[in-house]
Design a protein around this motif. Structure first.
Motif: not given
Length: 398
Positions: A86-95
């Motif tokens: 589920p976090t694949q869509v947000l991890d690159p941005i949040s990191k």
């Protein structure tokens, strides 16, 4: 932009280092292998490459594969063969990952959606390579069916329209694809193969002996997943008819999938276990020997759009193996355009029987097809394919 180009490759699943040695439940097929070979070649050409994908575990993992960095988001569960992260869509941005350009691979969501979201959030160009998967198939769990129905009906076309560039591995798929027809222009960049990797250094007869086949047999080969859409059951039916007339013929159906036990049952019912072999998964290291042993490779797909540019066709071509394939636009734009094989009617066992008979009785035709296939494969080096992608990146960035 200063320094070397930093490309973010986004894909739902990406091969691990030991992915294709067997026994790995983390699923990767053609699209994932393309993403890996392309990433490796781009890194050799001086690009900085980071792949955003899913993990086989519930932990976030950063993995170095040579010059390529793989950022794997934690997986919550698995639906059929797809990791649900589920976090694949947000991890690159949040990191805080910083890319000059996003190259997303459309195979199964959510990898391509993650790429789209990152590109829009950070206002960088987005390129999508379409590996198929836009035709909704009603099988598997209810979660898979609901998710793919929503994706193929409501998401995929707007997604492609928002891209700065779209790529199809074949011209034939541009004709078949609703998503590609919704963009102004779609670039054709084929998949690649390294012919040196498919030279086992032995003769066809020696290769047959190594895999337990009599050297004077006519060997028919299929390597791939054993799912209904691939038509391995149709191939088996057609081969059994063919074998009745030509008893010196053998068949190998390599791969795993839902049809495997059904195929084995059919072989047992016909007492053909000494004629037809279903060995399961064939490791990458053994593929060159199997391909070199084959007198004909058959790709009997029955579902339109299920094949975009199967790597196995290039692998057969690199091994100088004549091809028999289902006549779809996608496959015809590879096989027919380069005259590396002949076609069968999709889903027709009789058609397979007829074309096997034709190749069996026409050695000169087999030799000509093999020569054409090898010439095509030599022109599809991965470095050449990566150069075409790099040119596209530069165009989009300008």
């Amino acid at each position: 932009m200063s320094g070397k180009l930093h490309v973010g490759q986004f894909i739902t699943q990406y091969p691990y280092k030991d992915q294709f040695t067997g026994g790995n439940e983390y699923f990767c097929s053609g699209a994932e292998r393309v993403a890996k070979r392309l990433s490796d070649e781009l890194a050799k050409m001086g690009c900085e490459v980071t792949v955003c994908s899913s993990s086989a575990t519930s932990e976030y993992v950063v993995e170095d594969q040579g010059e390529v960095t793989v950022e794997r988001s934690p997986s919550l569960t698995k639906v059929n063969t797809t990791q649900i992260s589920p976090t694949q869509v947000l991890d690159p941005i949040s990191k805080g990952l910083e890319f000059d350009l996003v190259h997303a691979h459309n195979s199964t969501p959510p990898g391509v959606i993650a790429g789209w979201l990152y590109a829009k959030w950070n206002d960088v160009p987005l390129i999508i390579t379409h590996h198929g998967g836009e035709n909704y198939e009603q099988h598997g769990s209810i979660f898979r069916q609901v998710g793919l129905f929503a994706y193929t009906r409501f998401i995929i076309n707007p997604l492609f329209r928002s891209a700065d560039a779209a790529v199809s591995p074949t011209s034939g798929y541009i004709k078949e694809s609703s998503a590609l027809s919704s963009v102004e222009t779609a670039r054709v960049i084929p998949n690649g193969v390294e012919v040196d990797e498919f030279d086992p250094g032995i003769s066809s007869d020696e290769a047959k002996q190594q895999i337990g086949i009599e050297p004077d047999s006519f060997l028919v080969m299929y390597l791939g997943s054993l799912h209904q859409r691939k038509g391995a059951d149709v191939l088996l039916e057609g081969f059994l008819q063919f074998h009745e007339e030509y008893p010196d013929t053998r068949l190998i159906i390599g791969g795993n999938g839902g049809l495997k036990e059904q195929l084995k049952s059919t072989v047992a019912e016909n007492t053909m276990s000494d004629i037809v072999s279903i060995p399961g998964f064939i490791p990458e290291s053994q593929k060159p020997t199997y391909m070199a042993a084959a007198d004909a490779f058959v790709l009997p797909s029955v579902t339109p759009g299920s094949e975009v540019f199967p790597l196995v066709l290039l692998e057969a071509a690199a091994a100088e193996t004549p091809i028999i394939a289902s006549q779809f636009d996608t496959i015809e734009s590879v096989v027919g355009e380069h005259e590396i094989g002949i076609f069968v009617e999709p889903g027709s066992a009789d058609s397979i029987t007829s074309k096997l008979q034709y190749l069996y009785n026409n050695e000169s035709e087999r030799r000509e097809l093999a020569e054409n296939a090898f010439s095509m494969a030599k022109a599809r080096k991965w470095s050449t394919i990566a150069e075409q992608y790099l040119e596209l990146y530069e165009e989009v960035l300008e």
